[in-house]
Design an enzyme around this catalytic site. Sequence first.
Site: not given
Length: 598
Positions: A76, A150, A174
């Site tokens: 990420k 996210s 997330s």
Amino acid sequence: MIQDLPFDIARLREAYQNGEAAENVVSECYRRIRLADDPGIFISLRDEADVVAEARALGPFDPEEKPLYGVPFAVKDNIDVAGVPTTAACPAFSYNPQSDAFCVKKLREAGALVIGKTNLDQFATGLVGVRSPYPIPRNAIDPEIVPGGSSSGSAVAVSRGIVSFALGTDTAGSGRVPAALNNIVGLKPTLGGISSFGVVPACRSLDTVSIFSLTVDDAWSVYRTVCAYDAEDAYSRELASPGLSEMPPSLTVGIPDSSSIEFFGDALQAKSFAASVETLRRKGMEIVELDFTPFYDIAKLLYEGPWVAERYAAIRRVIETQPDALLPVTRGIISKAEAFSAANAFEGAYRLKELERKARALLGLADMLCVPTVPTFYSVSDLKNDPVGPNSNLGTYTNFVNLLDLCGIAVPMTARQDGRPGSVTLLGGAGRDAFLASIGAWLHHDAKVSLGATGWGLPEPAKRLPAAQTDEIAVAMVGAHMSGLPLNGEVTRLGGRFLSATRTAPSYRFYSLAGGPPARPGLVRSEEGGSIDLEIWALPISSFGAFMAGIPQPLGIGTIDLVDGTSVKGFLCEPAGLEGAEEITGFGGWRAYLASLN
């Protein structure tokens, strides 16, 4: 053919054992990226030639020295990878890290190969995956559904089989919501289990790196690699990460009761969760319905209370000097911090403590919680019409978790009647990661779903370690420390794993000791005794001292003979402790005795 090779770790290892080259796996990763034709998955891709060179430099396949040899993964884009920009989905914030985040460094040392940096909701603020200035990743199962955030790109990359696993982060869900929406596993570990050094914070006191994978065993392999104390991270903790265990014989599972469960009118989602609960019952687990109102009240504090000021603090330089660099929805959420004072922060902390006491009482009624990972589904068009409401709803069963210092794992379940993925999240107290993952692995295999969006079937379940390992000690439990009973959490929180259920040799007397609660048994060796039920658990040697520190007189650890002629360390009672005790040898075990009291 390598084009058909599932990228779960077990089958990658088998391919390497059979002579497959790691550089070929890397090339296949990039072919799959091109085939996906989704520019929203990655913000930055490493040059293929550089990753191929790293794969060749691994040398001959050696899973002992490099347990993640040649395993491709994605990161990420709020986690540092040396030489690749970190943007947190905000180009104005971008910087070029010179070193890997602690967790990335650990993975690369284990032989894993970084493919690229994935898209996310800007500054990890969101559960929908559409709050990014870059192209939005397409949900791997149904492009009409939001990808979840996210950690959107990480989840989609895994679900499509592009990489074996991906790192995300999880503050409000997330690491779980995107897993549910893309039919994969999402491991949200105990806070501090994975170092956050080299990770852009969202709410630093509540953040954790999370792991997306195709199977629970893969997620656990990755977690064991990165779970390590890091002196550079003030929030790092020393936690056990033992091997996964077999299913314990008795478990109590807490679920939201009928008055507090919430699906926002989604009847199919309600039916899907009911089917998952029925699966737990079929396995013999006791289901306890709980009023989840305290959990929901805690969840509201995360975005409606002063914790939003932590998000402000994390990006203060950008929001105060370049506010237009933020997406309007991101800026609107984080700017709420400007309305809070230091006094509000303390008031929020006091409120959390009040609610936490109520929530802890509920947590004490079950070995774990089982909740829908998401209460319903939302489309991309839903978010265009309302960018905030659906996001808040998706956090119904996730926003309270880190505020309570719980760990959790999202596990794929049988698909709903409309084909959308099923998923539940198992939640437990800090340090119970291995316990939850062990149950999650069984649930995933029982569901018999395909891996992500790939159509690949699950690999054979990994064999569980049948006995205590060199860094563990086998301990016999005869009373409240057995599975499903009040003190079992003391065992699992310290990394204990279930080995087997058996009986003592027929040479023991059994007593219910005076005092309590909790009620405690006493086992005493006697030539005229009987055979008593027990469970054998493996405890990390490093945790054994902490376990023994909580054992009061007249109990102690001695050697217990088993019915098969072997012996094991376990609880024995000093004869002096039998004053006022009731002999219960005839019941043959603590569970049978407790059942007689009801």
